[in-house]
Design a protein around this motif. Structure first.
Motif, PDB file in Angstrom:
ATOM      1  N   PHE A 128       0.823  -1.212   0.000  1.00 20.09           N
ATOM      2  CA  PHE A 128       0.000   0.000   0.000  1.00 20.09           C
ATOM      3  C   PHE A 128       0.857   1.262   0.000  1.00 20.09           C
ATOM      4  O   PHE A 128       0.471   2.281   0.569  1.00 20.09           O
ATOM      5  CB  PHE A 128      -0.945  -0.009   1.206  1.00 20.09           C
ATOM      6  CG  PHE A 128      -1.856  -1.211   1.241  1.00 20.09           C
ATOM      7  CD1 PHE A 128      -2.930  -1.306   0.372  1.00 20.09           C
ATOM      8  CD2 PHE A 128      -1.627  -2.243   2.120  1.00 20.09           C
ATOM      9  CE1 PHE A 128      -3.769  -2.407   0.386  1.00 20.09           C
ATOM     10  CE2 PHE A 128      -2.450  -3.358   2.154  1.00 20.09           C
ATOM     11  CZ  PHE A 128      -3.527  -3.443   1.281  1.00 20.09           C
ATOM     12  N   ASN A 129       2.020   1.180  -0.654  1.00 18.14           N
ATOM     13  CA  ASN A 129       2.959   2.303  -0.598  1.00 18.14           C
ATOM     14  C   ASN A 129       2.390   3.584  -1.196  1.00 18.14           C
ATOM     15  O   ASN A 129       2.698   4.677  -0.737  1.00 18.14           O
ATOM     16  CB  ASN A 129       4.293   1.943  -1.259  1.00 18.14           C
ATOM     17  CG  ASN A 129       4.146   1.558  -2.727  1.00 18.14           C
ATOM     18  OD1 ASN A 129       3.036   1.488  -3.262  1.00 18.14           O
ATOM     19  ND2 ASN A 129       5.264   1.294  -3.368  1.00 18.14           N
ATOM     20  N   SER A 130       1.530   3.460  -2.226  1.00 20.79           N
ATOM     21  CA  SER A 130       0.988   4.679  -2.834  1.00 20.79           C
ATOM     22  C   SER A 130       0.113   5.451  -1.852  1.00 20.79           C
ATOM     23  O   SER A 130       0.069   6.689  -1.887  1.00 20.79           O
ATOM     24  CB  SER A 130       0.189   4.341  -4.092  1.00 20.79           C
ATOM     25  OG  SER A 130      -0.922   3.518  -3.784  1.00 20.79           O
ATOM     26  N   LYS A 131      -0.580   4.735  -0.964  1.00 19.52           N
ATOM     27  CA  LYS A 131      -1.414   5.395   0.042  1.00 19.52           C
ATOM     28  C   LYS A 131      -0.554   5.922   1.192  1.00 19.52           C
ATOM     29  O   LYS A 131      -0.733   7.047   1.655  1.00 19.52           O
ATOM     30  CB  LYS A 131      -2.476   4.432   0.572  1.00 19.52           C
ATOM     31  CG  LYS A 131      -3.440   3.918  -0.489  1.00 19.52           C
ATOM     32  CD  LYS A 131      -4.463   2.975   0.113  1.00 19.52           C
ATOM     33  CE  LYS A 131      -5.339   2.331  -0.950  1.00 19.52           C
ATOM     34  NZ  LYS A 131      -4.599   1.385  -1.799  1.00 19.52           N
ATOM     35  N   PHE A 132       0.374   5.110   1.657  1.00 20.56           N
ATOM     36  CA  PHE A 132       1.210   5.535   2.777  1.00 20.56           C
ATOM     37  C   PHE A 132       2.078   6.736   2.409  1.00 20.56           C
ATOM     38  O   PHE A 132       2.288   7.638   3.215  1.00 20.56           O
ATOM     39  CB  PHE A 132       2.104   4.385   3.252  1.00 20.56           C
ATOM     40  CG  PHE A 132       1.441   3.410   4.168  1.00 20.56           C
ATOM     41  CD1 PHE A 132       0.991   3.800   5.426  1.00 20.56           C
ATOM     42  CD2 PHE A 132       1.256   2.091   3.793  1.00 20.56           C
ATOM     43  CE1 PHE A 132       0.380   2.904   6.281  1.00 20.56           C
ATOM     44  CE2 PHE A 132       0.643   1.184   4.644  1.00 20.56           C
ATOM     45  CZ  PHE A 132       0.200   1.586   5.894  1.00 20.56           C
ATOM     46  N   CYS A 133       2.606   6.738   1.195  1.00 22.93           N
ATOM     47  CA  CYS A 133       3.551   7.784   0.813  1.00 22.93           C
ATOM     48  C   CYS A 133       2.881   9.027   0.236  1.00 22.93           C
ATOM     49  O   CYS A 133       3.545  10.051   0.041  1.00 22.93           O
ATOM     50  CB  CYS A 133       4.553   7.226  -0.214  1.00 22.93           C
ATOM     51  SG  CYS A 133       5.646   5.957   0.469  1.00 22.93           S
ATOM     52  N   TYR A 134       1.579   8.966  -0.013  1.00 29.63           N
ATOM     53  CA  TYR A 134       0.881  10.102  -0.603  1.00 29.63           C
ATOM     54  C   TYR A 134       0.914  11.298   0.349  1.00 29.63           C
ATOM     55  O   TYR A 134       0.586  11.182   1.534  1.00 29.63           O
ATOM     56  CB  TYR A 134      -0.571   9.705  -0.894  1.00 29.63           C
ATOM     57  CG  TYR A 134      -1.345  10.731  -1.671  1.00 29.63           C
ATOM     58  CD1 TYR A 134      -1.151  10.884  -3.040  1.00 29.63           C
ATOM     59  CD2 TYR A 134      -2.285  11.552  -1.043  1.00 29.63           C
ATOM     60  CE1 TYR A 134      -1.859  11.828  -3.772  1.00 29.63           C
ATOM     61  CE2 TYR A 134      -3.000  12.497  -1.768  1.00 29.63           C
ATOM     62  CZ  TYR A 134      -2.782  12.624  -3.120  1.00 29.63           C
ATOM     63  OH  TYR A 134      -3.489  13.560  -3.842  1.00 29.63           O
ATOM     64  N   ARG A 135       1.345  12.436  -0.169  1.00 33.68           N
ATOM     65  CA  ARG A 135       1.479  13.675   0.607  1.00 33.68           C
ATOM     66  C   ARG A 135       2.398  13.506   1.825  1.00 33.68           C
ATOM     67  O   ARG A 135       2.224  14.186   2.841  1.00 33.68           O
ATOM     68  CB  ARG A 135       0.114  14.199   1.073  1.00 33.68           C
ATOM     69  CG  ARG A 135      -0.781  14.694  -0.058  1.00 33.68           C
ATOM     70  CD  ARG A 135      -2.026  15.360   0.493  1.00 33.68           C
ATOM     71  NE  ARG A 135      -2.911  15.828  -0.550  1.00 33.68           N
ATOM     72  CZ  ARG A 135      -2.816  16.992  -1.184  1.00 33.68           C
ATOM     73  NH1 ARG A 135      -1.850  17.830  -0.850  1.00 33.68           N
ATOM     74  NH2 ARG A 135      -3.670  17.329  -2.127  1.00 33.68           N
ATOM     75  N   GLN A 136       3.338  12.604   1.742  1.00 35.20           N
ATOM     76  CA  GLN A 136       4.283  12.406   2.841  1.00 35.20           C
ATOM     77  C   GLN A 136       5.706  12.626   2.342  1.00 35.20           C
ATOM     78  O   GLN A 136       6.075  12.102   1.287  1.00 35.20           O
ATOM     79  CB  GLN A 136       4.189  10.970   3.386  1.00 35.20           C
ATOM     80  CG  GLN A 136       2.873  10.597   4.001  1.00 35.20           C
ATOM     81  CD  GLN A 136       2.686  11.117   5.420  1.00 35.20           C
ATOM     82  OE1 GLN A 136       1.649  10.921   6.007  1.00 35.20           O
ATOM     83  NE2 GLN A 136       3.683  11.775   5.970  1.00 35.20           N
ATOM     84  N   LYS A 137       6.476  13.363   3.087  1.00 35.33           N
ATOM     85  CA  LYS A 137       7.900  13.485   2.795  1.00 35.33           C
ATOM     86  C   LYS A 137       8.644  12.440   3.619  1.00 35.33           C
ATOM     87  O   LYS A 137       9.515  12.730   4.430  1.00 35.33           O
ATOM     88  CB  LYS A 137       8.386  14.897   3.115  1.00 35.33           C
ATOM     89  CG  LYS A 137       7.794  15.949   2.200  1.00 35.33           C
ATOM     90  CD  LYS A 137       8.299  17.339   2.533  1.00 35.33           C
ATOM     91  CE  LYS A 137       7.705  18.381   1.585  1.00 35.33           C
ATOM     92  NZ  LYS A 137       8.158  19.756   1.924  1.00 35.33           N
ATOM     93  N   LEU A 138       8.226  11.199   3.396  1.00 36.21           N
ATOM     94  CA  LEU A 138       8.798  10.056   4.083  1.00 36.21           C
ATOM     95  C   LEU A 138       9.068   8.963   3.065  1.00 36.21           C
ATOM     96  O   LEU A 138       8.290   8.778   2.136  1.00 36.21           O
ATOM     97  CB  LEU A 138       7.833   9.511   5.150  1.00 36.21           C
ATOM     98  CG  LEU A 138       7.460  10.416   6.317  1.00 36.21           C
ATOM     99  CD1 LEU A 138       6.298   9.815   7.105  1.00 36.21           C
ATOM    100  CD2 LEU A 138       8.670  10.624   7.237  1.00 36.21           C
ATOM    101  N   THR A 139      10.141   8.217   3.253  1.00 36.25           N
ATOM    102  CA  THR A 139      10.413   7.071   2.399  1.00 36.25           C
ATOM    103  C   THR A 139       9.640   5.856   2.913  1.00 36.25           C
ATOM    104  O   THR A 139       9.112   5.866   4.038  1.00 36.25           O
ATOM    105  CB  THR A 139      11.909   6.736   2.391  1.00 36.25           C
ATOM    106  OG1 THR A 139      12.291   6.275   3.702  1.00 36.25           O
ATOM    107  CG2 THR A 139      12.743   7.967   2.024  1.00 36.25           C
ATOM    108  N   GLU A 140       9.585   4.814   2.096  1.00 31.99           N
ATOM    109  CA  GLU A 140       8.947   3.578   2.553  1.00 31.99           C
ATOM    110  C   GLU A 140       9.636   3.048   3.802  1.00 31.99           C
ATOM    111  O   GLU A 140       8.974   2.564   4.734  1.00 31.99           O
ATOM    112  CB  GLU A 140       8.985   2.517   1.450  1.00 31.99           C
ATOM    113  CG  GLU A 140       7.994   2.749   0.330  1.00 31.99           C
ATOM    114  CD  GLU A 140       7.936   1.575  -0.626  1.00 31.99           C
ATOM    115  OE1 GLU A 140       8.082   0.429  -0.175  1.00 31.99           O
ATOM    116  OE2 GLU A 140       7.753   1.809  -1.831  1.00 31.99           O
ATOM    117  N   ASP A 141      10.964   3.129   3.830  1.00 36.24           N
ATOM    118  CA  ASP A 141      11.697   2.647   5.010  1.00 36.24           C
ATOM    119  C   ASP A 141      11.363   3.478   6.241  1.00 36.24           C
ATOM    120  O   ASP A 141      11.260   2.940   7.356  1.00 36.24           O
ATOM    121  CB  ASP A 141      13.209   2.678   4.749  1.00 36.24           C
ATOM    122  CG  ASP A 141      13.665   1.561   3.820  1.00 36.24           C
ATOM    123  OD1 ASP A 141      12.929   0.558   3.688  1.00 36.24           O
ATOM    124  OD2 ASP A 141      14.746   1.694   3.218  1.00 36.24           O
TER     125      ASP A 141
END
Length: 202
Positions: A25-38
């Motif tokens: 679900f990386n597209s949802k988690f990373c949306y509008r976030q200045k965070l990497t997957e890690d």
């Protein structure tokens, strides 16, 4: 193809579970976030308090050899009170106040759980293993367990356009509601979510 085994979740799979969910679900988690997957994996490992002993959850994993390739978590009762201390200020310092606040809000708006229902909080399958029936096997396993516990139905929410909806249609879930939420849209990029329910045969 190797044998796929469905097993009860154990706490030793905690990091594997988080990694699989964020990858799926990386597209949802990373949306509008200045965070990497890690970054998100690390943050979730700090804030989530999910253990194998919590009877309010029904939790299974799918394994190929010794690798976790699928996971399902169903909320099916009162969740025990968390005793895990979240180092909020440390997270603010490391990842930024707005990033953490936005991620917390994102996790909260993704909740559509009705306390009276058994609800799939998450189901994820390794991208390279999709289309092989692993998701269906996980759902069948939890259905059996829920029926043994006396429950009569299972619900979930799926984003509009998610191909997984075809699986849910095929195994007996019916659409019961459509959620259009501007906050979900702002935080995840997805405006419409479909609530689906499966009634168990008696």
């Amino acid at each position: 193809m190797s044998q796929i085994n469905i097993e009860k979740y154990q706490d030793l799979y905690f990091e594997d579970m988080i990694s699989l969910i964020v990858d799926s679900f990386n597209s949802k988690f990373c949306y509008r976030q200045k965070l990497t997957e890690d970054d998100i994996k690390t943050i979730l490992s700090v804030i989530w308090d999910i253990t194998s002993e919590d009877t309010g959850y029904l939790h299974y994993i799918a394994k190929e050899d010794q690798h976790v390739v699928g996971v399902i978590l169903v909320r099916c009762g009162a969740i025990r009170k968390s005793h895990k201390k979240t180092p909020v200020f440390s997270l603010f310092y490391l990842y930024g106040f707005l990033n953490i606040l936005r991620l917390f809000f994102k996790l909260s708006v993704l909740e559509v759980h009705d306390p009276e229902d058994c609800y799939i909080e998450h189901i994820a399958v390794n991208e390279s293993m999709r289309g092989q029936g692993i998701g269906a096997k996980l759902i069948v396993q939890v259905e059996k367990e829920l029926q043994n516990r006396g429950f009569s139905s299972l619900t979930l929410a799926v984003a509009k356009g998610n191909p997984a909806k075809h699986l849910y249609d095929q195994i007996g879930f019916k659409e019961t509601d459509i959620i259009n939420n501007r906050y979900k849209y702002y935080l995840t990029g997805i405006k419409q979510w479909k609530v689906m329910k499966k009634e168990f045969k008696k």
